[in-house]
Write an enzyme that holds these catalytic residues in place. Structure first.
Site, PDB file in Angstrom:
ATOM      1  CG  HIS A   1       4.158  -8.138  -4.868  1.00 13.27           C
ATOM      2  ND1 HIS A   1       5.401  -8.530  -5.318  1.00 13.27           N
ATOM      3  CD2 HIS A   1       4.388  -7.372  -3.772  1.00 13.27           C
ATOM      4  CE1 HIS A   1       6.325  -8.032  -4.520  1.00 13.27           C
ATOM      5  NE2 HIS A   1       5.757  -7.322  -3.577  1.00 13.27           N
TER       6      HIS A   1
ATOM      7  CD  GLU B   1       2.981  -3.430  -2.898  1.00 13.97           C
ATOM      8  OE1 GLU B   1       4.096  -2.963  -2.572  1.00 13.97           O
ATOM      9  OE2 GLU B   1       2.569  -4.538  -2.504  1.00 13.97           O
ATOM     10  CG  HIS B   2       7.207  -3.595  -6.232  1.00 17.81           C
ATOM     11  ND1 HIS B   2       8.543  -3.617  -5.924  1.00 17.81           N
ATOM     12  CD2 HIS B   2       6.608  -4.383  -5.314  1.00 17.81           C
ATOM     13  CE1 HIS B   2       8.748  -4.398  -4.881  1.00 17.81           C
ATOM     14  NE2 HIS B   2       7.591  -4.887  -4.488  1.00 17.81           N
TER      15      HIS B   2
ATOM     16  CD  GLU C   1       9.229  -8.010  -2.271  1.00 19.37           C
ATOM     17  OE1 GLU C   1       9.056  -7.383  -3.339  1.00 19.37           O
ATOM     18  OE2 GLU C   1       8.451  -7.959  -1.314  1.00 19.37           O
TER      19      GLU C   1
END
Lengths: 446, 449
Positions: B57, B60-61, B137
């Protein structure tokens, strides 16, 4: 609720409503004999039809003592009619398989229906039965009230909801825009079946109601089915009750909510412009640069990209029937709230003080214009856009006009509307945080 | 109510594979001159190791942080100035990136996605900042959300030997120390054309799109086949139970059973069973717990068969104020037992089948939903599965549902999680501060009546 989670680099799609001149969907408009305004868009590519019925039965139709009545009434339409029990309605809705029901928001109650073409007649009859012949069984009224109170109680453990509720209350006070649509723990217990019946009688009337039908059916056939389903339904709604005026804050009012949270939630805002204000489009462009444009916006660039302080940082101008709201927000760990807050205000002030670069303006306009067709690809979006067009009397040619409205915005306009419609020193600031860790005492606010 | 026949809308997908192993799926939606372009990488949290959870993840950022050819922030800038929307999402099995934009501008998305498949530049400082963003997040989505926190804990209990037990966003301790070096290694290992596929849905000409795809993606050399994931969750030997204490106002009740995915013959019956339990307003949990007994504010069931390795079927209930969790739990087991003891009435089964069939057609209204369904199907089965789904649903008999209920809804196969609220204080204080607005702009007042 699923246990499976998917994570995204950026929360939510960018919001916008815009246009190109390329094969735009055309709507027809007709006022039916009972005063209903019927908009129709034929879209034959899929065997589906979506219908939205918008009635003036939202929070604005309640008095302060009745807070929650609009939402309660909309929910109860699904809980029993003269010919179906609540369970039978639920089964009938599930059998049609689509989405059928009623919801209330601050401005309106909306009946919605999405079904396969072959079920349009049955779906409209079901929707008509709910809107015209609800029985509001006492037991269901009691259950819905109890559930709403429970939901309110639960939402106190959700920081994002709490900060939004506190923001609205502080900003709008006793005006309906200051309340939660679902009501409050003090008003809900006093709402009776009679209140619901009366509210339904007064506000669920066809005159002036907006019906938008989009999908795999001709205007004539759609109108015929609609009229059959609603035959004999007549009457005009009552005017809204008197409400206190919306007053603009003179200063920056700060509301602090001390909670055991790992992240400080920050909301700032004030009343915003109305939908029909001539500056609306310049404000759209300005807000894209401020905090509406996702990765392209200044707030996200400064707060997230340059400093890694937050996952989201955003701003928005929402427009309701009786006025708009400007809101900006972010959430960051308690310890960095004092670092993020000045960036939020500083970014607003910078837009007021310095003209934007020509290229930044051109990019913002290019996005708003170019993004338009994305929102015209589905029946659901079209139904919602045409409801807005009718509600605010934007005209059926609105989709064609939109690009010009955006392209006309100049750098001077952006700075002017930033000065005129952003008020960093006159609004409501809500900070929900673990105040021991947040150390906000040394903070200088505008 | 007279119901019409639900029409079938076949998925007419064109499939091409480039020489480097990159597969391309094309699907037409001619309603508006718009395209949804997606790149799916066959890598997710499933491919991580303990100690480095959250890496897929976070990568992905990082994919938005620039390449050799296009520096920081150029990606979103170029897409948005062409009117496009963009985002990405990471799951247990996949990491997917997408752009939605007018057909005229689709080339820029194809070029930029091809560029960042192999030419990402990860600067240590940008990595450090983005790791902070992901920690925010996580705070937002999990730490301060007691129910999400409970689900995270429950997964970790249900899976002991398989990566599905850790959260996609990563454990907080891992998030503090993920390094740019391991992100680079992860990227080099998994971001290769032979470990990805493209999904294109919208209004376009096949040749035009395929030529662009060949031009930009074609020159990328294939990589070594990425390592496979061998972890396998053994059969659960007995029921598990956890209590999670977090500041909250109400308790929460959650259950997870191990179940197979869409590749398995039982999947259609599991889909139907989940729907009968909690998929709609007339579902049994809602009818019994919410409407009749009024024990809960909400309740539901979920089954997502789109995963590579065996999945979970979940039940959940939000007890109403002053209702003990034990009463809710007893009522849930009663509903579950009912499914095992008695075969479904044909009318109930027909209602659910029709509902699922219609919902399947209705999702086609959203171009994005079509692209997502196509990507998920291809990721875990093959896209052809989408055309077989409805006939498989139609073939489910009442005894099938009873059988899968008996097979999977066993107490030995379940994990139960209970959220036990710790007290929250919540009295607001108000502090008007700051100078008064001495010279309000003339137009400021009176805009709103």
């Amino acid at each position: 609720m699923s246990a499976r989670h998917i994570y995204s680099v950026f929360l939510g799609l960018l919001l916008c409503q815009v246009t190109i001149a390329n094969a735009l969907p055309q709507a027809s408009r007709e006022v039916l004999p009972n005063g209903m305004i019927y908009l129709h868009v034929e879209q034959r590519a899929l065997p589906l039809v979506t219908v939205l019925i918008s009635l003036p039965a939202g929070t604005l139709a309640e008095t302060a003592q009745q807070a929650g009545l609009a939402s309660l009434t909309a929910a109860l339409l699904q809980e029993g009619t003269t010919t179906h029990s609540g369970t039978e309605l639920a089964q009938a809705i599930d059998t049609l398989g689509g989405q059928i029901g009623f919801d209330a928001d601050r401005d309106a109650a909306t009946g919605y229906l999405t079904v396969v073409r072959a079920d349009l007649k049955a779906g409209l009859r079901l929707l008509a039965d709910m809107v015209r012949h609800p029985t509001f069984p006492q037991a269901e009224v009691a259950r819905q009230v109890k559930e709403a109170i429970g939901q309110i109680q639960r939402s106190r453990q959700e920081p994002a909801t709490q900060v939004q509720v506190a923001f609205r209350e502080a900003l709008y006070g006793k005006h309906p825009y200051g309340r939660r649509v679902m009501g409050s723990v003090s008003t809900l217990p006093s709402l009776s079946r009679q209140d619901v019946s009366r509210f339904h009688r007064d506000y669920y009337r066809p005159e002036g109601a907006i019906v938008v039908m989009v999908g795999d059916v001709t205007q004539e056939a759609g109108k015929k089915l609609l009229q059959e389903a609603l035959a004999g339904w007549t009457g005009a709604p009552q005017p809204f009750p008197e409400h206190p005026e919306i007053s603009f804050p003179d200063t920056l009012e700060v509301v602090k909510l001390d909670r055991e949270v790992s992240q400080a939630h920050i909301r700032f805002g004030h009343p915003g412009i109305e939908r029909n204000h001539p500056d609306y489009y310049a404000v759209e462009v300005m807000n894209y640069m401020l905090g509406g444009g996702g990765f392209e916006s200044r707030l996200l660039t400064r707060i997230r990209e340059e400093r890694g302080l937050a996952y989201r940082a955003w701003s928005a101008f929402d427009t309701g029937l009786v006025g708009g709201t400007f809101t900006a927000g972010l959430s960051t760990q308690n310890a960095t709230a004092d670092e993020a807050l000045p960036l939020l205000f500083g970014t607003m002030e910078q837009l007021q003080q310095q003209p934007v670069r020509e290229q930044e303006l051109a990019d913002a306009k290019a996005f708003l214009v170019g993004n338009f067709p994305l929102n015209l690809a589905s029946n659901r979006h079209l139904a919602s856009i045409f409801t807005t067009i009718e509600r605010f009397e934007l005209g059926l040619d609105y989709l064609e006009r939109f690009p010009e409205l955006i392209r006309a915005v100049t750098r001077q306009d952006v700075q002017r509307v930033a000065r005129q419609h952003l008020h960093p020193n006159a609004g409501v600031l809500v900070i929900l945080a673990d105040m021991d860790q947040a150390e906000l005492s040394g903070l200088t606010l505008p | 109510l007279a119901q019409g026949v639900v029409p079938t809308v076949p998925w007419e997908v064109r499939e091409e594979t480039l020489e480097n192993g990159l597969k391309v799926l094309l699907l037409h939606d001619a309603r508006a001159p718009v395209v949804t372009f997606m790149v799916w990488y066959r890598v997710g949290a499933r491919n991580e190791r303990l100690g480095s959870t959250g890496l897929a993840h976070l990568l992905e950022h990082m994919m938005f942080k620039g390449t050799k050819a296009y520096g920081p922030r150029r990606f979103s800038h170029l897409i948005q100035r062409h009117g496009g929307q963009l985002n990405a999402f990471t799951g247990q099995d996949h990491t997917a990136y997408y752009e939605r934009l007018a057909t005229d501008h689709v080339e820029i998305a194809i070029e930029l996605e091809a560029d960042r498949m192999r030419h990402l530049v990860m600067e240590p400082e940008a990595f450090r900042l983005e790791r902070q963003v992901v920690q925010e997040e996580r705070r937002r989505r999990v730490e301060d959300q007691p129910i999400a926190f409970l689900w995270e804990q429950l997964r970790a209990v249900a899976y002991q030997a398989h990566p599905y037990g850790w959260p996609v966003i990563g454990w907080p301790t891992d998030l503090q120390k993920l390094t740019v070096e391991e992100a680079q290694r992860f990227y080099d290992r998994y971001y290769v054309p032979n470990n990805a596929f493209l999904v294109v849905v919208g209004k376009f000409e096949d040749d035009v799109i395929l030529n662009m795809i060949r031009r930009y993606f074609g020159p990328i050399p294939p990589g070594r086949p990425p390592p496979t994931v061998e972890a396998q969750e053994p059969e659960q030997p007995g029921s598990r139970r956890i209590v999670v204490q977090r500041p909250a106002h109400l308790p929460y009740f959650a259950v997870a059973y191990h179940v197979p995915t869409y590749g398995h013959d039982d999947a259609p019956a599991l889909d139907i069973m989940a729907d009968i339990l909690g998929g709609s307003q007339s579902a049994r949990l809602i009818q019994t717990l919410q409407r009749d007994k009024q024990l809960v504010l909400s309740t539901g069931a979920g089954y997502d068969g789109t995963s590579i390795d065996p999945s979970l079927l979940t039940l959940s209930a939000q007890p109403a104020p002053d209702v003990p969790v034990a009463a809710v739990e007893a009522a849930v087991w009663e509903v579950v037992d009912g499914l095992k003891q008695q075969a479904l009435a044909p009318a109930e089964l027909e209602r659910v089948k029709r509902r699922l069939t219609t919902a399947y057609v209705i999702q086609l209204d959203s171009q994005f939903a079509r692209a997502l369904a196509l990507g998920q199907a291809e990721m875990t089965q093959t896209w052809q599965w989408l055309n077989d789904y409805l006939s498989k649903i139609a073939a489910v008999r009442p005894e099938d549902v009873q059988r899968v209920a008996r097979t999977y809804l066993r107490s030995e196969n379940r994990s139960v999680g209970i959220l036990e609220p710790l007290p929250l204080s919540d009295t607001p204080e108000r502090h008007p501060v700051g100078p008064p607005l001495t010279t309000p702009p003339a137009t400021h007042r009176g805009q709103i009546p």
